[in-house]
Design a protein around this motif. Structure first.
Motif, mmCIF file in Angstrom:
data_model
loop_
_atom_site.group_PDB
_atom_site.id
_atom_site.type_symbol
_atom_site.label_atom_id
_atom_site.label_comp_id
_atom_site.label_asym_id
_atom_site.label_seq_id
_atom_site.Cartn_x
_atom_site.Cartn_y
_atom_site.Cartn_z
ATOM 1 N N MET A 1 18.863 62.628 12.303
ATOM 2 C CA MET A 1 17.937 63.712 12.033
ATOM 3 C C MET A 1 17.018 63.944 13.220
ATOM 4 S SD MET A 1 16.797 63.026 8.065
ATOM 5 C CE MET A 1 15.792 64.523 8.079
ATOM 6 N N THR A 2 16.489 65.166 13.316
ATOM 7 C CA THR A 2 15.545 65.499 14.371
ATOM 8 C C THR A 2 14.217 64.804 14.127
ATOM 9 O OG1 THR A 2 16.561 67.656 14.666
ATOM 10 C CG2 THR A 2 14.316 67.405 15.478
ATOM 11 N N LEU A 3 13.615 64.305 15.203
ATOM 12 C CA LEU A 3 12.264 63.779 15.093
ATOM 13 C C LEU A 3 11.305 64.898 14.701
ATOM 14 C CD1 LEU A 3 12.099 61.696 18.391
ATOM 15 C CD2 LEU A 3 12.455 60.792 16.091
ATOM 16 N N LYS A 4 10.270 64.537 13.966
ATOM 17 C CA LYS A 4 9.218 65.499 13.633
ATOM 18 C C LYS A 4 7.882 64.916 14.049
ATOM 19 C CE LYS A 4 8.104 66.262 9.288
ATOM 20 N NZ LYS A 4 8.170 66.824 7.916
ATOM 21 N N LEU A 5 7.117 65.685 14.820
ATOM 22 C CA LEU A 5 5.806 65.246 15.284
ATOM 23 C C LEU A 5 4.741 66.156 14.706
ATOM 24 C CD1 LEU A 5 4.330 63.245 17.268
ATOM 25 C CD2 LEU A 5 4.320 65.163 18.894
ATOM 26 N N GLN A 25 8.576 62.773 26.850
ATOM 27 C CA GLN A 25 9.091 61.794 27.796
ATOM 28 C C GLN A 25 10.349 61.119 27.277
ATOM 29 O OE1 GLN A 25 8.281 61.360 30.806
ATOM 30 N NE2 GLN A 25 8.550 59.260 31.480
ATOM 31 N N SER A 26 10.512 61.050 25.968
ATOM 32 C CA SER A 26 11.699 60.404 25.397
ATOM 33 C C SER A 26 12.973 61.173 25.696
ATOM 34 C CB SER A 26 11.539 60.256 23.879
ATOM 35 O OG SER A 26 11.723 61.499 23.219
ATOM 36 N N GLY A 27 12.860 62.487 25.918
ATOM 37 C CA GLY A 27 14.030 63.322 26.110
ATOM 38 C C GLY A 27 14.731 63.706 24.822
ATOM 39 N N ALA A 79 9.845 53.920 23.181
ATOM 40 C CA ALA A 79 10.359 53.073 24.264
ATOM 41 C C ALA A 79 11.441 52.134 23.747
ATOM 42 C CB ALA A 79 9.213 52.282 24.900
ATOM 43 N N ASP A 80 11.256 51.604 22.538
ATOM 44 C CA ASP A 80 12.310 50.781 21.930
ATOM 45 C C ASP A 80 13.558 51.610 21.660
ATOM 46 O OD1 ASP A 80 10.734 48.512 21.915
ATOM 47 O OD2 ASP A 80 10.076 48.753 19.841
ATOM 48 N N LYS A 81 13.372 52.876 21.373
ATOM 49 C CA LYS A 81 14.491 53.748 20.971
ATOM 50 C C LYS A 81 15.303 54.218 22.173
ATOM 51 C CE LYS A 81 15.227 57.689 17.823
ATOM 52 N NZ LYS A 81 15.789 56.950 16.658
ATOM 53 N N VAL A 82 14.630 54.564 23.270
ATOM 54 C CA VAL A 82 15.338 55.178 24.402
ATOM 55 C C VAL A 82 15.320 54.335 25.669
ATOM 56 C CG1 VAL A 82 14.858 57.490 23.506
ATOM 57 C CG2 VAL A 82 13.327 56.503 25.221
ATOM 58 N N GLY A 83 14.572 53.243 25.669
ATOM 59 C CA GLY A 83 14.522 52.384 26.844
ATOM 60 C C GLY A 83 13.133 52.314 27.443
ATOM 61 N N ARG A 84 12.669 51.104 27.668
ATOM 62 C CA ARG A 84 11.301 50.922 28.136
ATOM 63 C C ARG A 84 11.084 51.425 29.559
ATOM 64 N NH1 ARG A 84 7.706 48.668 25.104
ATOM 65 N NH2 ARG A 84 8.396 47.896 23.070
ATOM 66 N N ASP A 85 12.146 51.442 30.371
ATOM 67 C CA ASP A 85 11.987 51.910 31.750
ATOM 68 C C ASP A 85 11.629 53.386 31.809
ATOM 69 O OD1 ASP A 85 12.537 49.401 32.641
ATOM 70 O OD2 ASP A 85 14.568 49.831 33.338
ATOM 71 N N ARG A 86 11.853 54.122 30.738
ATOM 72 C CA ARG A 86 11.474 55.527 30.712
ATOM 73 C C ARG A 86 9.952 55.683 30.610
ATOM 74 N NH1 ARG A 86 14.239 60.544 29.273
ATOM 75 N NH2 ARG A 86 16.154 59.340 29.066
ATOM 76 N N GLN A 154 5.117 56.079 45.687
ATOM 77 C CA GLN A 154 6.392 56.787 45.568
ATOM 78 C C GLN A 154 6.302 58.103 44.815
ATOM 79 O OE1 GLN A 154 8.925 55.534 47.348
ATOM 80 N NE2 GLN A 154 7.393 54.000 47.935
ATOM 81 N N GLY A 155 5.090 58.543 44.504
ATOM 82 C CA GLY A 155 4.953 59.799 43.784
ATOM 83 C C GLY A 155 3.495 60.111 43.505
ATOM 84 N N PRO A 156 3.208 61.221 42.840
ATOM 85 C CA PRO A 156 1.831 61.683 42.683
ATOM 86 C C PRO A 156 1.095 61.106 41.484
ATOM 87 C CG PRO A 156 3.319 63.334 41.812
ATOM 88 C CD PRO A 156 4.179 62.235 42.378
ATOM 89 N N TYR A 157 1.782 60.307 40.665
ATOM 90 C CA TYR A 157 1.172 59.822 39.428
ATOM 91 C C TYR A 157 0.616 58.414 39.610
ATOM 92 C CZ TYR A 157 3.597 63.968 37.915
ATOM 93 O OH TYR A 157 4.039 65.266 37.825
ATOM 94 N N LEU A 158 -0.010 57.865 38.590
ATOM 95 C CA LEU A 158 -0.725 56.598 38.749
ATOM 96 C C LEU A 158 0.169 55.504 39.311
ATOM 97 C CD1 LEU A 158 -2.932 56.516 35.515
ATOM 98 C CD2 LEU A 158 -3.665 56.965 37.871
ATOM 99 N N PHE A 159 1.405 55.442 38.832
ATOM 100 C CA PHE A 159 2.340 54.422 39.299
ATOM 101 C C PHE A 159 3.536 55.058 40.002
ATOM 102 C CE2 PHE A 159 -0.319 52.567 36.115
ATOM 103 C CZ PHE A 159 -0.596 51.303 36.620
ATOM 104 N N GLY A 160 3.285 56.170 40.651
ATOM 105 C CA GLY A 160 4.324 56.891 41.388
ATOM 106 C C GLY A 160 5.003 57.911 40.507
ATOM 107 N N THR A 161 5.864 57.454 39.624
ATOM 108 C CA THR A 161 6.537 58.358 38.691
ATOM 109 C C THR A 161 5.755 58.435 37.380
ATOM 110 O OG1 THR A 161 7.940 56.555 37.900
ATOM 111 C CG2 THR A 161 8.804 57.919 39.684
ATOM 112 N N PHE A 162 5.967 59.497 36.656
ATOM 113 C CA PHE A 162 5.251 59.744 35.402
ATOM 114 C C PHE A 162 5.565 58.644 34.399
ATOM 115 C CE2 PHE A 162 4.521 62.021 31.366
ATOM 116 C CZ PHE A 162 3.280 62.578 31.619
ATOM 117 N N SER A 163 4.518 58.069 33.786
ATOM 118 C CA SER A 163 4.698 56.919 32.913
ATOM 119 C C SER A 163 3.775 56.993 31.711
ATOM 120 C CB SER A 163 4.423 55.623 33.685
ATOM 121 O OG SER A 163 3.019 55.459 33.903
ATOM 122 N N ALA A 164 3.850 55.967 30.868
ATOM 123 C CA ALA A 164 2.988 55.893 29.695
ATOM 124 C C ALA A 164 1.514 55.870 30.086
ATOM 125 C CB ALA A 164 3.338 54.662 28.868
ATOM 126 N N ALA A 165 1.199 55.297 31.228
ATOM 127 C CA ALA A 165 -0.199 55.279 31.666
ATOM 128 C C ALA A 165 -0.713 56.698 31.900
ATOM 129 C CB ALA A 165 -0.340 54.443 32.934
#
Length: 222
Positions: A1-5, A25-27, A79-86, A154-165
């Motif tokens: 089923m589709t997620l609902k927010l 961010q989950s995609g 993060a558990d659903k799609v991968g924590r590295d995302r 490595q990028g413009p965000y806090l930790f380079g790439t866009f993250s949970a932070a």
């Protein structure tokens, strides 16, 4: 089923922005349900099935019969659903700091939140804030400076790439813009990058179309 927010007004709801960015961010595809906070029907609405599990707090994520509320919990669930590295940096030291910044944002800066509520429709000038709010802002900028200098090359965000932070700090970015905070160059560059993110632009564009008004947030501190 589709997620609902389920989220609140995009103009005002800082926690909803975090939850919404987390799902983006989950995609994963998701249905978005916007409910006006604190209107005449709010007491009744927060008892409805979609909102009742959180006792009226937003955002609320539904995944079939799984319900998750609170933005940081939503980040962890996805993060558990799609991968924590995302969501989190791969480097251990960077990930530890990103988690700490996110948790500190979750539990701190009450003066900044109280004096400078999120309002994407407004830009105030010549605002004088309390010493407590100024201290909150200084602490945030110190954290940003360390993250950017140690891990942000490595990028413009806090930790380079866009993250949970970045997701957790996004409402602070909007507050700095709304209330005209004077920022050091590195912080202004980060704010500019965040405000130019396509998802932030999408959020602001949708907020601009909202007709709901919460009067107590429409007047700035002086």
């Amino acid at each position: 089923m589709t997620l609902k927010l389920v989220i609140g007004n995009k103009v005002y709801s800082s926690w909803s922005l975090r939850g919404w960015l987390a799902v983006k961010q989950s995609g994963l595809h998701f249905e978005e349900v916007v409910v006006p906070l604190y209107d005449a029907n709010w007491d009744q609405r927060k008892r409805e099935d979609d909102v009742a599990p959180s006792a009226g707090k937003v955002p609320i994520l539904w995944d079939d019969d799984v319900v998750v509320w609170d933005s940081l919990a939503i980040i962890d669930y996805l993060a558990d659903k799609v991968g924590r590295d995302r969501y989190w940096p791969k480097d251990n030291a960077a990930r530890g700091m990103a988690r700490s910044l996110s948790a500190e944002m979750h539990s701190s800066y009450l003066s900044l939140r109280r004096e400078c509520p999120m309002n994407t429709r407004k830009k105030f000038e010549n605002i004088t804030v309390s010493a407590e709010t100024r201290a909150d802002a200084v602490r945030i900028l110190q954290n940003w400076a360390e993250a950017r200098s140690r891990f942000g090359q490595q990028g413009p965000y806090l930790f380079g790439t866009f993250s949970a932070a970045d997701i957790m700090l996004a409402p602070v970015v909007t507050r700095f813009v709304t209330y005209g905070f004077t920022l050091p160059g590195f912080a202004q560059s980060y704010v500019d990058a965040m405000m130019a993110h396509p998802w932030m632009e999408e959020w602001y564009a949708a907020a601009e179309q909202e007709s709901w008004v919460i009067e107590r947030i429409e007047t700035a501190v002086t």
